[in-house]
Design a protein around this motif. Sequence first.
Motif, PDB file in Angstrom:
ATOM      1  N   LEU A   1     -24.107  18.014-148.235  1.00 52.68           N
ATOM      2  CA  LEU A   1     -23.109  17.589-147.253  1.00 52.68           C
ATOM      3  C   LEU A   1     -23.825  17.141-145.985  1.00 52.68           C
ATOM      4  N   PHE A   2     -23.620  15.887-145.581  1.00 50.36           N
ATOM      5  CA  PHE A   2     -24.251  15.313-144.399  1.00 50.36           C
ATOM      6  C   PHE A   2     -23.229  15.266-143.253  1.00 50.36           C
ATOM      7  N   ILE A   3     -23.629  15.803-142.085  1.00 51.27           N
ATOM      8  CA  ILE A   3     -22.735  15.885-140.921  1.00 51.27           C
ATOM      9  C   ILE A   3     -23.345  15.068-139.781  1.00 51.27           C
ATOM     10  N   HIS A   4     -22.604  14.100-139.293  1.00 57.28           N
ATOM     11  CA  HIS A   4     -23.176  13.098-138.384  1.00 57.28           C
ATOM     12  C   HIS A   4     -23.244  13.541-136.924  1.00 57.28           C
ATOM     13  N   GLU A   5     -23.986  12.776-136.153  1.00 54.05           N
ATOM     14  CA  GLU A   5     -24.160  13.025-134.716  1.00 54.05           C
ATOM     15  C   GLU A   5     -23.035  12.387-133.908  1.00 54.05           C
ATOM     16  N   PHE A   6     -23.011  12.697-132.600  1.00 52.04           N
ATOM     17  CA  PHE A   6     -21.998  12.125-131.718  1.00 52.04           C
ATOM     18  C   PHE A   6     -22.076  10.600-131.701  1.00 52.04           C
ATOM     19  N   GLY A   7     -23.295  10.056-131.611  1.00 52.51           N
ATOM     20  CA  GLY A   7     -23.460   8.617-131.467  1.00 52.51           C
ATOM     21  C   GLY A   7     -23.292   7.819-132.736  1.00 52.51           C
ATOM     22  N   GLY A   8     -23.081   8.493-133.864  1.00 51.15           N
ATOM     23  CA  GLY A   8     -22.908   7.798-135.138  1.00 51.15           C
ATOM     24  C   GLY A   8     -21.569   8.118-135.756  1.00 51.15           C
ATOM     25  N   ASN A   9     -21.479   7.899-137.056  1.00 49.25           N
ATOM     26  CA  ASN A   9     -20.347   8.389-137.831  1.00 49.25           C
ATOM     27  C   ASN A   9     -20.810   8.560-139.277  1.00 49.25           C
ATOM     28  N   HIS A  10     -19.897   8.651-140.208  1.00 48.55           N
ATOM     29  CA  HIS A  10     -20.283   8.886-141.597  1.00 48.55           C
ATOM     30  C   HIS A  10     -21.251   7.831-142.131  1.00 48.55           C
ATOM     31  N   ALA A  11     -21.150   6.601-141.623  1.00 48.82           N
ATOM     32  CA  ALA A  11     -22.011   5.515-142.097  1.00 48.82           C
ATOM     33  C   ALA A  11     -23.459   5.691-141.644  1.00 48.82           C
ATOM     34  N   SER A  12     -23.703   6.565-140.677  1.00 52.41           N
ATOM     35  CA  SER A  12     -25.063   6.780-140.173  1.00 52.41           C
ATOM     36  C   SER A  12     -25.978   7.418-141.220  1.00 52.41           C
ATOM     37  N   TRP A  13     -25.407   7.949-142.286  1.00 50.63           N
ATOM     38  CA  TRP A  13     -26.202   8.600-143.324  1.00 50.63           C
ATOM     39  C   TRP A  13     -26.473   7.688-144.515  1.00 50.63           C
ATOM     40  N   GLU A  14     -26.208   6.405-144.374  1.00 46.63           N
ATOM     41  CA  GLU A  14     -26.363   5.493-145.512  1.00 46.63           C
ATOM     42  C   GLU A  14     -27.762   5.527-146.137  1.00 46.63           C
ATOM     43  N   PRO A  15     -28.863   5.535-145.346  1.00 50.33           N
ATOM     44  CA  PRO A  15     -30.186   5.604-145.978  1.00 50.33           C
ATOM     45  C   PRO A  15     -30.394   6.867-146.792  1.00 50.33           C
ATOM     46  N   GLN A  16     -29.719   7.948-146.408  1.00 52.82           N
ATOM     47  CA  GLN A  16     -29.853   9.195-147.144  1.00 52.82           C
ATOM     48  C   GLN A  16     -28.954   9.196-148.395  1.00 52.82           C
ATOM     49  N   LEU A  17     -27.740   8.668-148.279  1.00 55.23           N
ATOM     50  CA  LEU A  17     -26.876   8.619-149.456  1.00 55.23           C
ATOM     51  C   LEU A  17     -27.482   7.739-150.551  1.00 55.23           C
ATOM     52  N   ARG A  18     -28.077   6.628-150.159  1.00 54.18           N
ATOM     53  CA  ARG A  18     -28.671   5.737-151.168  1.00 54.18           C
ATOM     54  C   ARG A  18     -29.873   6.391-151.845  1.00 54.18           C
ATOM     55  N   TYR A  19     -30.599   7.211-151.115  1.00 56.36           N
ATOM     56  CA  TYR A  19     -31.792   7.859-151.663  1.00 56.36           C
ATOM     57  C   TYR A  19     -31.433   9.098-152.482  1.00 56.36           C
ATOM     58  N   PHE A  20     -30.641   9.990-151.917  1.00 53.97           N
ATOM     59  CA  PHE A  20     -30.399  11.280-152.558  1.00 53.97           C
ATOM     60  C   PHE A  20     -29.333  11.230-153.644  1.00 53.97           C
ATOM     61  N   SER A  21     -28.484  10.200-153.647  1.00 55.69           N
ATOM     62  CA  SER A  21     -27.442  10.128-154.676  1.00 55.69           C
ATOM     63  C   SER A  21     -28.022   9.825-156.055  1.00 55.69           C
ATOM     64  N   ARG A  22     -29.296   9.522-156.119  1.00 54.52           N
ATOM     65  CA  ARG A  22     -29.936   9.322-157.426  1.00 54.52           C
ATOM     66  C   ARG A  22     -30.002  10.618-158.217  1.00 54.52           C
TER      67      ARG A  22
END
Length: 293
Positions: free
Chosen positions: A24-45
């Motif tokens: 579960l990825f929880i974003h920062e104030f300056g971002g939102n759910h899309a801020s984790w895109e590099p991690q979702l693309r990598y770890f969803s494998r």
Amino acid sequence: MTMITAKDGVKLHVEEAGEGTPILFIHEFGGNHASWEPQLRYFSRRHRCITYAARGYPPSDVPDSVEAYSQAIAADDAIAVLDALKIKKAHIVGLSMGGFCTVHFGLRTPERALSLTVAGAGYGCEKEFEEYFRGVSLEVADNFEKQGAKEFAKIYALGGSRVQFQNKDPRGWQEFADLLATHSDRGAANTMRGVQARRPSFYDLEEGLKTMMVPTLVVVGDEDDHCLQPGIFLKKTIPACGLSVFPKTGHTLNLEEPAAFNALLAEFIAQVEVGRWLPRDPRALPGQIMRTK
């Protein structure tokens, strides 16, 4: 993509990808759910990856009252996401505001966490800057409300721990700044007032942190000055905690150094899953320089 309902009725936008042990990825104030895109693309494998937009961040609901926002409510929302997806336990990964949420997740519901990754968290914790932080948080809230995110993002995105990202990766930084400009004016202001300005310092949570046995990884950038000492404090206080410092790096760790962040997180999770991320060896005495007897 789905919408789930928090315990107070607020709707939260959730996205997931992949199969396997949940993260579960929880974003920062300056971002939102899309801020984790590099991690979702990598770890969803090889993992089931989940991210969500916090309350106040469209397409999640934006409650009008500041009383609908707090550190405790943020931690409850993370649990609500796992409950809605019928996930009993997950690796919890948070950046900045999300890192604070991750710490409170571990303190409040340790039985739901396989591990905790606390990245870029610490603003407002240092006692000498505590009142300054609360004051500047309220000023930021006022600026989002009066100027609007579209205008104030131009200033906020050039903070002292954001320019490192701009210097290394201008295109990535511009994507971050453009995303920041789409924030809800009211949601950003209420988040600053209700969560950021009111949350307790890590130092005030010392007794609880000493007994929190969840495997924990703390990550900070060496130019994210107000996270360095709080990061060391977490390392010294949480029993099964490791600390990684990224050189020449600011606040937006997962986007500024995605390859390094992903590699570090992957190794941490791998060690946790085979039971090798252990509490500090009691023989490793902090006060000992060299053993003589």
